[in-house]
Design an enzyme around this catalytic site. Structure first.
Site, PDB file in Angstrom:
ATOM      1  N   CYS A 120      85.168  58.399   9.773  1.00 31.23           N
ATOM      2  CA  CYS A 120      84.720  57.314  10.503  1.00 31.23           C
ATOM      3  C   CYS A 120      83.144  57.028  10.236  1.00 31.23           C
ATOM      4  O   CYS A 120      82.756  55.527  10.381  1.00 31.23           O
ATOM      5  CB  CYS A 120      84.965  57.252  11.849  1.00 31.23           C
ATOM      6  SG  CYS A 120      84.477  59.121  12.539  1.00 31.23           S
TER       7      CYS A 120
ATOM      8  N   HIS B 216      80.227  54.105  16.426  1.00 25.05           N
ATOM      9  CA  HIS B 216      79.234  54.910  15.739  1.00 25.05           C
ATOM     10  C   HIS B 216      77.864  54.051  15.523  1.00 25.05           C
ATOM     11  O   HIS B 216      77.942  53.308  14.583  1.00 25.05           O
ATOM     12  CB  HIS B 216      79.732  55.596  14.712  1.00 25.05           C
ATOM     13  CG  HIS B 216      80.771  56.669  15.006  1.00 25.05           C
ATOM     14  ND1 HIS B 216      81.029  57.080  16.224  1.00 25.05           N
ATOM     15  CD2 HIS B 216      81.688  57.344  13.859  1.00 25.05           C
ATOM     16  CE1 HIS B 216      82.111  58.065  16.199  1.00 25.05           C
ATOM     17  NE2 HIS B 216      82.330  58.198  14.997  1.00 25.05           N
TER      18      HIS B 216
END
Ligand code: NAP
Length: 361
Positions: free
Chosen positions: A161, A254
Site C-alpha cells: 500500500c 498513507h
C-alpha cells in the site's frame, strides 16, 4: 472491446473475494456492490468464518452500509472446488496463508488478483499498477500461456500500500527527468495493519517508528514496478531507494515525505508540472474505476492531509503537495494515497478491469 457482448451490453464476469471479512475484503465488497463489469457471487475466509453468513462473520468497519445482498452470503472455505463458476478471484488473504491458497486457485484456472505479498517478487508475476506499468500485463499473458494443465490461470499482484502512492508519483519524474535515488519517510494509517491490527494502547497518542517488513518492501517493489518486462523477464529500474516507515494514529490514508535526486536537472516548477500533467497510460480503455486523473497536485501549503484528501477521485487519485527544492537532493514533496482503495482493493479492481479490457480475463 472485449468487455462487450455482440449486442453491445457489458459482459459481466462472476467474481469472488478470498479474505472477504478483513479490512481490504470489506473494501472489495463495497466497491463491487455496483460494479458494471463484475458480479460478486461468493466470499471466502478462514475456517473461523466459513459456514456463517457474511454479516455474522465480518465486523464491518466502513462508513458505507454493508450491501444487503452480500450480508446473506454464506462464507466459504478458501479452496478452489468451493468457487466453481467463478471467473475472477480477488485475494485479500492474510499474507501468512495467501501464497499457497493463491497458487491453488491459479493452478485450478482462476484469474487471481492479489493484495498479499507472497507472490509479488515471483519471476513471472507482475506487480501491476495500470497508471504506471500497464505493459507488465504481458507477464500475466505469459503465465496464462504457460499453465501446465491448459487451464490458463494466472496471478497478478498489486503493490504494497505504501509503495503504490510512491511509484505513481515517481513515474512522471522517471519519464521526464530520470531518477537516481529517492528517500521516503512514511506516516501510515492504522487500517494498513488490518483488523484488529495495532492495539489501541500502542497507537493512541503515539507514533510507532517501525512496521515489520515494510521498509524492505518499499526499497524493492518499486524497482520491479518501475522497471521493464523484456524478453520474458523483469529488469528492475536502476535507482536506489531508502525508506523509513512509521505507523501513525490516522484511520485511512498513507502520507509520505519524499526527496528525489534526478538524473537531469529540473526546477521545482518543472517537477510540479510533470506531476500535474501526468496522464493515465490506460485512459483509452475507460476503466470503470479509473479516476479523471491519477495525480492531483494541491497548491495549499498544508496539503495533502489524510482526512481531507484521501478520498480524492473516490480514493483512486494520489494527491501531491509541497513540491519544492531539496537542499540535500534535488526536489522534495509530500504525497498521500488511500491505502485500502488505490493501495489495495481499488488497485486490484483496476488491474482486473485492465485485464478484461485487454482480453486476458
Ligand atoms: P485483515 O483485516 O487481517 O484480513 C485478513 C483476511 O484473511 C480475513 O478475511 C481472514 O479471515 C483471512 N484469513 C486469515 N487466515 C486465513 C486462512 N487460514 N484461510 C483463509 N482466510 C484466512 O487484513 P487486511 O488488512 O484486510 O489485508 C489483507 C491482505 O492485503 C494482507 O495480505 C495485507 O498484507 C494486504 N494489504 C493490506 C493493505 C491495507 O491497507 N490493509 C494494503 C495493501 C495490501 P477471518 O476473518 O476468517 O480470520
Amino acid at each position: 472491446m472485449t468487455v462487450e457482448d455482440g449486442d453491445g451490453r457489458p459482459r459481466r464476469r462472476t467474481v469472488a473475494i478470498l479474505g472477504a471479512t478483513g479490512l481490504v475484503g470489506q473494501r472489495f465488497v463495497e466497491r463491487l456492490a455496483d460494479h458494471p463489469w463484475f458480479e460478486l457471487v461468493a466470499v471466502g475466509a478462514s475456517s473461523r468464518s466459513a459456514g456463517q453468513t457474511y454479516a455474522r462473520a465480518c465486523s464491518w468497519k466502513l462508513d458505507t452500509a454493508l450491501p444487503d445482498a452480500v450480508s446473506a452470503f454464506v462464507v466459504r472455505p478458501c479452496v478452489p472446488r468451493e468457487f466453481e463458476g467463478v471467473q475472477i478471484v480477488f485475494s485479500a488473504l492474510d499474507s501468512s496463508v495467501a501464497g499457497d491458497i493463491e497458487s491453488e486457485f491459479a493452478n485450478a484456472g482462476f484469474a487471481v488478483f492479489t493484495n498479499a505479498s507472497p507472490h509479488r517478487m515471483d519471476a513471472d508475476v507482475p506487480v501491476l499498477i495500470p497508471f504506471v506499468n500497464p505493459d507488465h500485463l504481458e507477464a500475466a499473458f505469459a503465465q496464462s500461456r504457460a499453465s501446465k494443465n491448459g487451464r490458463s490461470g494466472f496471478i497478478i499482484a498489486n503493490a504494497n500500500c505504501a509503495s503504490t502512492g510512491l511509484v505513481v508519483a515517481l513515474r512522471p519524474l522517471q519519464q521526464a527527468f530520470g531518477i537516481d535515488s529517492a528517500l521516503v519517510v512514511t506516516m501510515q494509517a492504522v487500517s494498513g495493519a488490518g483488523y484488529p491490527g495495532v492495539p489501541a494502547m500502542d497507537i493512541v497518542d503515539n507514533v510507532v517508528p517501525y512496521i515489520p517488513g515494510e521498509e524492505d518492501k518499499l526499497e524493492s517493489e518499486p524497482l520491479k514496478i518501475l522497471g521493464e518486462w523484456r524478453n520474458g523477464a523483469f529488469r528492475p529500474a536502476e535507482m536506489t531507494l531508502s525508506a523509513q516507515c512509521n505507523r501513525v494514529c490516522v484511520r485511512d490514508g498513507h502520507l509520505a515525505c519524499c526527496s528525489v535526486k534526478l538524473r537531469r536537472p529540473a526546477t521545482a516548477d518543472e517537477v510540479r508540472d510533470a506531476l500535474s500533467q501526468y496522464e493515465s497510460p490506460v485512459a483509452q480503455y475507460k476503466l470503470p474505476s479509473a479516476p479523471a486523473s491519477p495525480i492531483v497536485v494541491l497548491s495549499a501549503d498544508d496539503r495533502p492531509q489524510p482526512r481531507l484528501d484521501r478520498d480524492c477521485g473516490r480514493g483512486y487519485t494520489i494527491t501531491v503537495g509541497r513540491v519544492r527544492a531539496c537542499t540535500l537532493l534535488d526536489v522534495k514533496f509530500t504525497l498521500l494515497s488511500h491505502n485500502t482503495v488505490i493501495g489495495a482493493a481499488g488497485g486490484s479492481l483496476l488491474n482486473a478491469e485492465l485485464a478484461v479490457a485487454r482480453g486476458l480475463a
